[in-house]
Design an enzyme around this catalytic site. Structure first.
Site, PDB file in Angstrom:
ATOM      1  N   GLU A  95       0.684  -1.311   0.008  1.00 41.19           N
ATOM      2  CA  GLU A  95       0.023   0.002   0.004  1.00 41.19           C
ATOM      3  C   GLU A  95       0.878   1.454  -0.233  1.00 41.19           C
ATOM      4  OE1 GLU A  95      -3.066  -0.178  -0.494  1.00 41.19           O
ATOM      5  OE2 GLU A  95      -3.970  -1.904  -0.020  1.00 41.19           O
ATOM      6  N   ARG A 102       0.725   3.755  -3.250  1.00 47.21           N
ATOM      7  CA  ARG A 102       0.156   5.136  -3.128  1.00 47.21           C
ATOM      8  C   ARG A 102       1.248   6.094  -2.808  1.00 47.21           C
ATOM      9  NH1 ARG A 102      -5.508   3.661  -0.061  1.00 47.21           N
ATOM     10  NH2 ARG A 102      -5.469   1.302  -0.442  1.00 47.21           N
ATOM     11  N   ASP A 159      -5.047  -9.920  -8.266  1.00 44.80           N
ATOM     12  CA  ASP A 159      -5.283  -9.029  -9.467  1.00 44.80           C
ATOM     13  C   ASP A 159      -4.090  -8.415 -10.049  1.00 44.80           C
ATOM     14  OD1 ASP A 159      -4.927  -7.849  -7.083  1.00 44.80           O
ATOM     15  OD2 ASP A 159      -6.601  -6.530  -7.350  1.00 44.80           O
ATOM     16  N   GLU A 183     -11.900   0.677 -10.404  1.00 43.63           N
ATOM     17  CA  GLU A 183     -11.398  -0.350 -11.544  1.00 43.63           C
ATOM     18  C   GLU A 183     -12.508  -0.178 -12.921  1.00 43.63           C
ATOM     19  OE1 GLU A 183     -11.646  -1.263  -8.193  1.00 43.63           O
ATOM     20  OE2 GLU A 183      -9.514  -1.769  -7.993  1.00 43.63           O
ATOM     21  N   THR A 242      -0.585   0.604 -10.304  1.00 46.06           N
ATOM     22  CA  THR A 242      -2.200   0.327  -9.828  1.00 46.06           C
ATOM     23  C   THR A 242      -2.590   1.114  -8.983  1.00 46.06           C
ATOM     24  OG1 THR A 242      -3.082  -1.828  -9.198  1.00 46.06           O
ATOM     25  CG2 THR A 242      -1.227  -1.196  -7.770  1.00 46.06           C
TER      26      THR A 242
HETATM   27  C1  DMJ Z   1      -6.172   0.417  -5.067  1.00 45.14           C
HETATM   28  O1  DMJ Z   1      -5.529   0.775  -3.943  1.00 45.14           O
HETATM   29  C2  DMJ Z   1      -5.593  -0.161  -6.148  1.00 45.14           C
HETATM   30  O2  DMJ Z   1      -6.214   0.245  -7.368  1.00 45.14           O
HETATM   31  C3  DMJ Z   1      -5.228  -1.553  -5.822  1.00 45.14           C
HETATM   32  O3  DMJ Z   1      -4.502  -2.261  -7.029  1.00 45.14           O
HETATM   33  C4  DMJ Z   1      -6.292  -2.272  -5.652  1.00 45.14           C
HETATM   34  N1  DMJ Z   1      -7.120  -1.856  -4.646  1.00 45.14           N
HETATM   35  C5  DMJ Z   1      -7.441  -0.404  -4.441  1.00 45.14           C
HETATM   36  C6  DMJ Z   1      -8.677   0.061  -5.374  1.00 45.14           C
HETATM   37  O4  DMJ Z   1      -9.908  -0.656  -5.522  1.00 45.14           O
END
Ligand code: DMJ
Length: 625
Positions: A256, A260, A389, A524, A613
């Site tokens: 995370e 982020r 994912d 998403e 992501t």
């Molecule tokens: C985000 O932190 C990122 O997109 C991660 O890959 C999946 N979860 C959240 C959003 O849903």
């Protein structure tokens, strides 16, 4: 007449209750008889006129009264904004789909490329909106129709709305501005009630601390830059310069904080060329490195960035595959910028180990990996959703980031997509929506997380980069499914998880279990809409995105500032706020919506940048490197 009236009053005052009633009747009759025939005709004519006027205005008045009455019962009392004229378009009725099923067979799926007349639902189509409204429900405070008998699952919105929403109320040119406004509103709440903290709790006007590092602020930096919100950007930048310190005795999650914080700082550095952000990126990057000090070199999930000590979660020595395999874009970029190879080396070793591991199924990976022995655990379970994912996403994106040279990454990605097609892809009944289910020890489950909706975008990006054209076909099919996960809910917002019906004779495609009805403001689907629109220019993807933005505004916007995740996407009367605005709503959801509506294909060109992501764009490396 006047004197008789006086007489009536005085007599009435003096007489008893029963007598007076009778006397009044007699007195009126006497008065009537005393009138001339002209006077009588005049009075009768006026009464007739009043009666006719009354009949004419009756429906409007009652509807108005019903509307006023329902305003007393807001969707989230004292939380959401009362309907504001500009922000509440004239919504056509949302019809309760259960009535559609019961009375007229299965509903049409939402598809904006089709016209209403294509509907097989002729009975409904033949009726005027007003008739349907009166027949099937009452008008809610937001002007949409509430079902009066909501007892089972399977409602939806069988009629098209985007044309009306888009064309009549908000011209498409105003859509980017509407996203900016949404961002400003979210930022207002963050600034007022949680400045410098991790997440806004908009309902209680407070905040939530996760790592204590201003997560939302950092996640939002490049979104503000991209949207041109310079004032907001400058105040956030000042906080980074003066307040942000990573020298803190706190445990952070490696994945995370990488996607982020490190990702957010690196992309902001690239967009602004301001060294402040690179310095901060180096600082957090180096503090995360102890996570890789494990027997297997598969990193631990948590690091104390002040003490430099890493550890797995208390209950296991496993890490999540998606987590250890979705930090590569960021660490590789940090190495390139700093010319210090250790960041790239540690994450490359993780990829190398996973590449060689047994326990995969046609390129699909299990969800957990052990940090001691480096083997997959909980084998035999395969999903494109939570815990796996972004492993698939980062195979493709690392290959793109590195200039399409790393053949191993490409082969793993291509094999995995074939594995998806072979093992996880199915069609729902009755309408044949293509979906990605899960596999547990050979048993297929038609369960799909909203998280899987990253896949249409990733497939489209691959096709754009020269991968097989059928990836784009699959992307379009899955995009339709992800859109339906929104369109078929009463709030127009997707639940966290859906289950698809596969057996013949099903009356609806999508079911939602009670525990899965929440919406966390996830990105998403709008992320994939952005890719699909950029790469196909098909207008319907923008319209779908516009509908989703409208639904966020209707059901998750908190009047004092911010947006809240909700518990129940199936209850438009009370979606039940969870009192949390995730940082990815600003970092991802609103950014992708803005880019979806922007007419500038060079605003973060997909040929120059690859999004991590968490939607932070990082540069594709020049071919000379
Ligand atoms: C985000 O932190 C990122 O997109 C991660 O890959 C999946 N979860 C959240 C959003 O849903």
């Amino acid at each position: 007449m006047y004197s008789e009236g006086k007489q009536y009053t005085s007599l009435n005052t003096g007489g008893g209750y029963n007598n007076s009633k009778q006397w009044r009747r007699q007195s009126c009759w006497r008065k009537w008889k005393q009138l001339s025939s002209l006077q009588r005709s005049l009075i009768l004519f006026i009464l007739m006129l009043l009666f006719i006027c009354g009949l004419a205005v009756y429906p409007t008045v009652t509807e108005h009264l019903r509307d006023n009455h329902s305003i007393q019962k807001p969707a989230i009392p004292h939380v959401l904004e009362e309907p504001v004229k500009q922000e509440q378009p004239l919504l056509p009725e949302k019809l309760p789909q259960r009535h559609q099923y019961n009375k007229r067979g299965p509903p049409l799926l939402q598809n904006h490329s089709k016209k209403k007349e294509n509907s097989s639902d002729t009975a409904a189509a033949g009726k005027k909106d007003g008739e349907r409204k009166r027949e099937e429900g009452v008008i809610s405070w937001r002007g949409s129709v509430i079902d009066t008998d909501q007892t089972t699952e399977g409602y939806g919105r069988p009629f098209e709305t985007s044309q009306i929403l888009g064309e009549l109320c908000f011209p498409e040119t105003s859509w980017p501005k509407a996203v900016q406004e949404a961002f400003k509103h979210a930022w207002k709440g963050y600034k007022e009630f949680s400045w410098g903290h991790d997440e806004l709790r908009p309902v209680s006007k407070s905040y939530n601390e996760w790592f204590g590092l201003g997560l939302t602020l950092i996640d939002s930096l490049d979104t503000m830059w991209i949207m041109g919100l310079s004032e907001e950007f400058e105040e956030a930048k000042a906080w980074v310069a003066t307040e942000l310190s990573f020298n803190k005795n706190v445990d952070v999650n490696l994945f995370e904080s990488t996607i982020r914080i490190l990702g957010g700082l690196l992309s902001t550095y690239h967009l602004t060329k301001d060294e402040l952000f690179l310095d901060k990126a180096k600082d957090i990057g180096s503090r995360l490195m102890p996570a890789f000090n494990t027997p297997s070199k598969i990193p631990y999930s948590d690091v104390n960035i002040g003490k430099g000590i890493a550890h797995p979660p208390r209950w296991t020595s496993d890490s999540t595959v998606a987590e250890v395999a979705s930090i590569q874009l960021e660490f590789r970029e940090l190495s390139r910028l700093t010319q210090e190879p250790q960041y790239q080396n540690v994450v490359a070793e993780v990829m190398d180990k996973i590449h060689k591991l047994g326990g995969k199924l046609d390129g699909l990976v299990p969800m957990f990996i052990n940090t001691n022995n480096g083997q997959f655990t909980h084998q035999g379970i395969f999903t494109l959703g939570a815990r796996a994912d972004s492993y698939y996403e980062y195979l493709l994106k690392q290959w793109i980031q590195g200039g399409k040279k790393e053949e191993g990454l490409l082969q793993d990605y291509l094999q995995a997509i074939e594995g998806v097609k072979k093992n996880l892809l199915q069609k729902s009944s009755p309408n044949g929506l293509t979906f990605v289910g899960e596999l547990s020890h050979g048993q297929f489950s038609p369960k799909m997380d909203h998280l899987v909706c990253f896949l249409p975008g990733t497939l489209a990006l691959g096709a754009h980069n020269g991968l097989p054209a059928d990836h784009m076909d699959l992307a379009k099919e899955l995009m339709q499914t992800c859109y339906q996960m929104y369109a078929q809910m009463e709030t127009g917002l997707s639940p966290e998880i859906v289950h698809f019906n596969m057996h013949q004779g099903s009356i609806r495609d999508i079911d939602v279990k009670l525990a899965d009805r929440h919406n966390l403001l996830r990105p998403e689907t709008v992320e994939s809409l952005f890719y699909l629109y950029r790469l196909t220019k098909d207008q319907k993807y923008r319209e779908w995105g516009w509908e989703i933005l409208q639904s966020f505004n209707k059901f998750t916007k908190v009047s004092s500032g911010g947006y809240t995740s909700i518990n129940n996407v199936r209850d438009p009367d009370y979606p039940s706020p969870r009192d949390k605005m995730e940082s990815f709503f600003l970092g991802e959801t609103l950014k992708y919506l803005y880019l979806l509506f922007s007419d500038d294909p060079d605003l973060i060109s997909l040929d120059k940048y690859v999004f991590n992501t968490e939607a932070h764009p990082l540069p594709i490396w020049p071919s000379t490197e």
